[in-house]
Design a protein around this motif. Structure first.
Motif, PDB file in Angstrom:
ATOM      1  N   GLU A  32      36.404  41.414 -46.646  1.00 34.79           N
ATOM      2  CA  GLU A  32      37.473  40.449 -46.417  1.00 34.79           C
ATOM      3  C   GLU A  32      37.065  39.406 -45.375  1.00 34.79           C
ATOM      4  O   GLU A  32      37.488  38.245 -45.449  1.00 34.79           O
ATOM      5  CB  GLU A  32      38.736  41.178 -45.970  1.00 34.79           C
ATOM      6  CG  GLU A  32      39.975  40.302 -45.947  1.00 34.79           C
ATOM      7  CD  GLU A  32      40.343  39.758 -47.326  1.00 34.79           C
ATOM      8  OE1 GLU A  32      40.946  38.663 -47.371  1.00 34.79           O
ATOM      9  OE2 GLU A  32      40.027  40.407 -48.347  1.00 34.79           O
ATOM     10  N   SER A  33      36.220  39.793 -44.435  1.00 29.99           N
ATOM     11  CA  SER A  33      35.786  38.838 -43.415  1.00 29.99           C
ATOM     12  C   SER A  33      35.018  37.675 -44.036  1.00 29.99           C
ATOM     13  O   SER A  33      35.136  36.525 -43.592  1.00 29.99           O
ATOM     14  CB  SER A  33      34.923  39.544 -42.364  1.00 29.99           C
ATOM     15  OG  SER A  33      33.786  40.152 -42.972  1.00 29.99           O
ATOM     16  N   PHE A  34      34.232  37.947 -45.075  1.00 28.47           N
ATOM     17  CA  PHE A  34      33.487  36.880 -45.737  1.00 28.47           C
ATOM     18  C   PHE A  34      34.426  36.005 -46.562  1.00 28.47           C
ATOM     19  O   PHE A  34      34.242  34.779 -46.638  1.00 28.47           O
ATOM     20  CB  PHE A  34      32.392  37.476 -46.619  1.00 28.47           C
ATOM     21  CG  PHE A  34      31.436  36.453 -47.169  1.00 28.47           C
ATOM     22  CD1 PHE A  34      30.546  35.803 -46.333  1.00 28.47           C
ATOM     23  CD2 PHE A  34      31.427  36.137 -48.523  1.00 28.47           C
ATOM     24  CE1 PHE A  34      29.661  34.846 -46.838  1.00 28.47           C
ATOM     25  CE2 PHE A  34      30.545  35.200 -49.034  1.00 28.47           C
ATOM     26  CZ  PHE A  34      29.659  34.548 -48.187  1.00 28.47           C
ATOM     27  N   GLU A  36      37.518  35.357 -45.800  1.00 29.41           N
ATOM     28  CA  GLU A  36      38.187  34.500 -44.809  1.00 29.41           C
ATOM     29  C   GLU A  36      37.281  33.349 -44.394  1.00 29.41           C
ATOM     30  O   GLU A  36      37.748  32.219 -44.169  1.00 29.41           O
ATOM     31  CB  GLU A  36      38.586  35.334 -43.595  1.00 29.41           C
ATOM     32  CG  GLU A  36      39.687  36.342 -43.896  1.00 29.41           C
ATOM     33  CD  GLU A  36      39.941  37.292 -42.743  1.00 29.41           C
ATOM     34  OE1 GLU A  36      39.225  37.174 -41.711  1.00 29.41           O
ATOM     35  OE2 GLU A  36      40.838  38.150 -42.858  1.00 29.41           O
ATOM     36  N   TYR A  37      35.987  33.618 -44.295  1.00 35.44           N
ATOM     37  CA  TYR A  37      35.032  32.557 -43.963  1.00 35.44           C
ATOM     38  C   TYR A  37      34.988  31.502 -45.071  1.00 35.44           C
ATOM     39  O   TYR A  37      35.030  30.294 -44.798  1.00 35.44           O
ATOM     40  CB  TYR A  37      33.642  33.156 -43.755  1.00 35.44           C
ATOM     41  CG  TYR A  37      32.525  32.144 -43.772  1.00 35.44           C
ATOM     42  CD1 TYR A  37      32.361  31.240 -42.731  1.00 35.44           C
ATOM     43  CD2 TYR A  37      31.635  32.079 -44.857  1.00 35.44           C
ATOM     44  CE1 TYR A  37      31.346  30.296 -42.752  1.00 35.44           C
ATOM     45  CE2 TYR A  37      30.612  31.145 -44.880  1.00 35.44           C
ATOM     46  CZ  TYR A  37      30.473  30.251 -43.838  1.00 35.44           C
ATOM     47  OH  TYR A  37      29.462  29.321 -43.864  1.00 35.44           O
ATOM     48  N   LEU A  38      34.933  31.947 -46.335  1.00 35.12           N
ATOM     49  CA  LEU A  38      34.863  30.999 -47.448  1.00 35.12           C
ATOM     50  C   LEU A  38      36.129  30.156 -47.555  1.00 35.12           C
ATOM     51  O   LEU A  38      36.073  28.979 -47.904  1.00 35.12           O
ATOM     52  CB  LEU A  38      34.638  31.747 -48.766  1.00 35.12           C
ATOM     53  CG  LEU A  38      33.308  32.481 -48.941  1.00 35.12           C
ATOM     54  CD1 LEU A  38      33.250  33.147 -50.310  1.00 35.12           C
ATOM     55  CD2 LEU A  38      32.124  31.535 -48.772  1.00 35.12           C
ATOM     56  N   ALA A  39      37.261  30.763 -47.273  1.00 36.14           N
ATOM     57  CA  ALA A  39      38.540  30.064 -47.411  1.00 36.14           C
ATOM     58  C   ALA A  39      38.941  29.311 -46.156  1.00 36.14           C
ATOM     59  O   ALA A  39      39.971  28.632 -46.147  1.00 36.14           O
ATOM     60  CB  ALA A  39      39.634  31.064 -47.775  1.00 36.14           C
ATOM     61  N   GLY A  40      38.138  29.397 -45.105  1.00 34.03           N
ATOM     62  CA  GLY A  40      38.483  28.761 -43.844  1.00 34.03           C
ATOM     63  C   GLY A  40      38.599  27.260 -43.963  1.00 34.03           C
ATOM     64  O   GLY A  40      37.895  26.624 -44.747  1.00 34.03           O
ATOM     65  N   ASP A  41      39.508  26.673 -43.170  1.00 36.38           N
ATOM     66  CA  ASP A  41      39.729  25.230 -43.231  1.00 36.38           C
ATOM     67  C   ASP A  41      39.261  24.521 -41.966  1.00 36.38           C
ATOM     68  O   ASP A  41      39.735  23.449 -41.620  1.00 36.38           O
ATOM     69  CB  ASP A  41      41.206  24.922 -43.477  1.00 36.38           C
ATOM     70  CG  ASP A  41      42.112  25.544 -42.417  1.00 36.38           C
ATOM     71  OD1 ASP A  41      41.573  26.197 -41.499  1.00 36.38           O
ATOM     72  OD2 ASP A  41      43.339  25.373 -42.521  1.00 36.38           O
ATOM     73  N   SER A  42      38.310  25.142 -41.269  1.00 32.56           N
ATOM     74  CA  SER A  42      37.806  24.525 -40.043  1.00 32.56           C
ATOM     75  C   SER A  42      37.163  23.179 -40.338  1.00 32.56           C
ATOM     76  O   SER A  42      36.483  23.000 -41.341  1.00 32.56           O
ATOM     77  CB  SER A  42      36.769  25.449 -39.384  1.00 32.56           C
ATOM     78  OG  SER A  42      36.146  24.790 -38.302  1.00 32.56           O
ATOM     79  N   ASP A  43      37.398  22.221 -39.449  1.00 32.33           N
ATOM     80  CA  ASP A  43      36.799  20.901 -39.620  1.00 32.33           C
ATOM     81  C   ASP A  43      35.286  20.942 -39.426  1.00 32.33           C
ATOM     82  O   ASP A  43      34.558  20.091 -39.925  1.00 32.33           O
ATOM     83  CB  ASP A  43      37.407  19.904 -38.633  1.00 32.33           C
ATOM     84  CG  ASP A  43      38.855  19.596 -38.969  1.00 32.33           C
ATOM     85  OD1 ASP A  43      39.221  19.742 -40.144  1.00 32.33           O
ATOM     86  OD2 ASP A  43      39.605  19.216 -38.050  1.00 32.33           O
ATOM     87  N   THR A  44      34.819  21.907 -38.660  1.00 27.83           N
ATOM     88  CA  THR A  44      33.383  22.024 -38.411  1.00 27.83           C
ATOM     89  C   THR A  44      32.783  23.038 -39.374  1.00 27.83           C
ATOM     90  O   THR A  44      33.202  24.184 -39.413  1.00 27.83           O
ATOM     91  CB  THR A  44      33.096  22.473 -36.970  1.00 27.83           C
ATOM     92  OG1 THR A  44      33.681  21.537 -36.074  1.00 27.83           O
ATOM     93  CG2 THR A  44      31.600  22.555 -36.721  1.00 27.83           C
ATOM     94  N   PRO A  90      25.811  40.749 -41.394  1.00 28.20           N
ATOM     95  CA  PRO A  90      24.510  41.407 -41.572  1.00 28.20           C
ATOM     96  C   PRO A  90      24.451  42.396 -42.733  1.00 28.20           C
ATOM     97  O   PRO A  90      23.466  42.415 -43.472  1.00 28.20           O
ATOM     98  CB  PRO A  90      24.280  42.101 -40.227  1.00 28.20           C
ATOM     99  CG  PRO A  90      25.627  42.186 -39.584  1.00 28.20           C
ATOM    100  CD  PRO A  90      26.385  41.002 -40.059  1.00 28.20           C
ATOM    101  N   GLU A  91      25.487  43.227 -42.920  1.00 30.03           N
ATOM    102  CA  GLU A  91      25.445  44.209 -43.999  1.00 30.03           C
ATOM    103  C   GLU A  91      25.435  43.519 -45.360  1.00 30.03           C
ATOM    104  O   GLU A  91      24.670  43.896 -46.258  1.00 30.03           O
ATOM    105  CB  GLU A  91      26.642  45.160 -43.886  1.00 30.03           C
ATOM    106  CG  GLU A  91      26.589  46.076 -42.682  1.00 30.03           C
ATOM    107  CD  GLU A  91      27.746  47.056 -42.665  1.00 30.03           C
ATOM    108  OE1 GLU A  91      28.460  47.152 -43.689  1.00 30.03           O
ATOM    109  OE2 GLU A  91      27.943  47.716 -41.639  1.00 30.03           O
ATOM    110  N   LEU A  92      26.283  42.520 -45.527  1.00 28.84           N
ATOM    111  CA  LEU A  92      26.318  41.778 -46.783  1.00 28.84           C
ATOM    112  C   LEU A  92      24.996  41.056 -47.023  1.00 28.84           C
ATOM    113  O   LEU A  92      24.466  41.049 -48.141  1.00 28.84           O
ATOM    114  CB  LEU A  92      27.479  40.774 -46.757  1.00 28.84           C
ATOM    115  CG  LEU A  92      27.588  39.854 -47.979  1.00 28.84           C
ATOM    116  CD1 LEU A  92      27.813  40.653 -49.247  1.00 28.84           C
ATOM    117  CD2 LEU A  92      28.704  38.829 -47.773  1.00 28.84           C
TER     118      LEU A  92
END
Length: 331
Positions: A32-34, A36-44, A90-92
């Protein structure tokens, strides 16, 4: 379109049954952490850090002096403004690295339904070819198609009860460099009957395909009757195939029968009419230079900000430049 019809088209649902007909594929459940990273809306846009020194462009080289950029003097007014640090999985990454090696060293990625075709432009090769976790993370994180999988897969379902799948999967598919785009076709099934076949590459005219039109139609229809008919769970769906030089048909993907699957040389209204009328299979290809279609999807790049020395984008641009120089030397 029903929710179950969309669920059936996830690669982890259909691939085990049709594995012998399809491309070699490794399927990994994503944490799920990955997601959340893919769906993140951070400007950077931050690419993940890597645990492998063999990684590609975002392999940030650790230097003690670089840490000064992240340290603030005591009493600084900016103490509350902590810098964004790149994520790490790291595991992924290790599972992906192992899968890539088992598949011959190069793959192209997709999630439950979609591959990031809209971001192929960002790759140094201009394709979906990936040789590392970094390549994959870049393409997935940049893709609007992937955002659809993450957030909107069930939006068009008349019986929608889910906002997203319970689990997301990464499918790593063996990369074949010699595939000819003119030999990929999309097939449309209505009421368990094959009603239409369309050439997938509609932006170019290929005379050799026109010469083989009747043979290709029979070959694809026979493949459906022998291998697909009655075996896929849905009544209405599409599937993509590739015809090899030695006339073998390889199954590429399944997609729902609905508006977010491109009908290519058809319209959905035409396909519905063919299905109701019981007409023979309609096989359409680009038959002249005058009937070439424009590109059906234009990728819109994100606003990439982190271009500093040693950043993921800095390494990416260096790799792209090296690739270009190598191609120029070869030619």
């Amino acid at each position: 379109m029903k929710q179950e019809e969309v669920i059936c088209c996830q690669i982890q649902e259909w691939y085990p049954k049709f594995k012998s007909l399809s491309l070699k594929t490794a399927i990994l459940e994503l944490p799920e952490s990955f997601i959340e990273y893919l769906a993140g809306d951070s400007d950077t846009f931050l690419l993940p850090t890597s645990v492998s020194n063999e990684d590609a462009f975002p392999n940030r080289i650790h230097k003690p002096e670089d840490e000064e950029d992240y340290q603030l003097a005591e009493g600084s007014e900016d103490e509350s403004e902590q810098p964004l640090l790149p994520p790490s999985f790291p595991e992924l990454e290790l599972k992906i690295k192992e899968s890539i090696e088992l598949l011959g060293g190069a793959v192209f990625p997709k999630l439950n339904w979609s591959s990031p075709k809209d971001t192929a432009w960002i790759s140094p090769t201009g394709t979906l070819k990936c040789t590392s976790f970094s390549d994959i993370a870049l393409l997935l994180r940049s893709s609007d198609s992937v955002v659809h999988d993450l957030c909107h897969a069930f939006d068009s379902c008349s019986d929608k009860t889910l906002c997203r799948p319970h689990h997301f999967y990464l499918a790593l598919r063996k990369w074949y460099p010699a595939l000819r785009p003119e030999m990929e076709f999309r097939c449309f099934v209505r009421g368990q009957q094959l009603v239409g076949i369309s050439q997938r590459e509609v932006t170019a005219y290929y005379p050799a395909v026109l010469e083989r039109k009747d043979n290709l139609k029979d070959l694809i229809h026979d493949f459906f009757l022998d291998n697909i008919e009655g075996r896929f769970k849905s009544e209405n769906y599409t599937f993509d195939i590739y015809v090899t030089k030695d006339r073998r048909v390889k199954l590429i993907d399944f997609n729902p029968w609905c508006e977010f699957t491109l009908p290519l040389l058809f319209t959905w209204e035409e396909l519905e009419q063919i299905g109701r009328s019981g007409e023979d299979v309609d096989f359409r290809i680009v038959e002249s230079q005058n009937t070439v279609r424009p590109g059906l999807k234009t990728a819109v790049p994100y606003d990439y900000i982190d271009m500093s020395s040693g950043s993921g984008w800095d390494q990416f641009l260096r790799k792209a430049d090296e690739e270009l120089q190598q191609q120029m030397r070869s030619s």
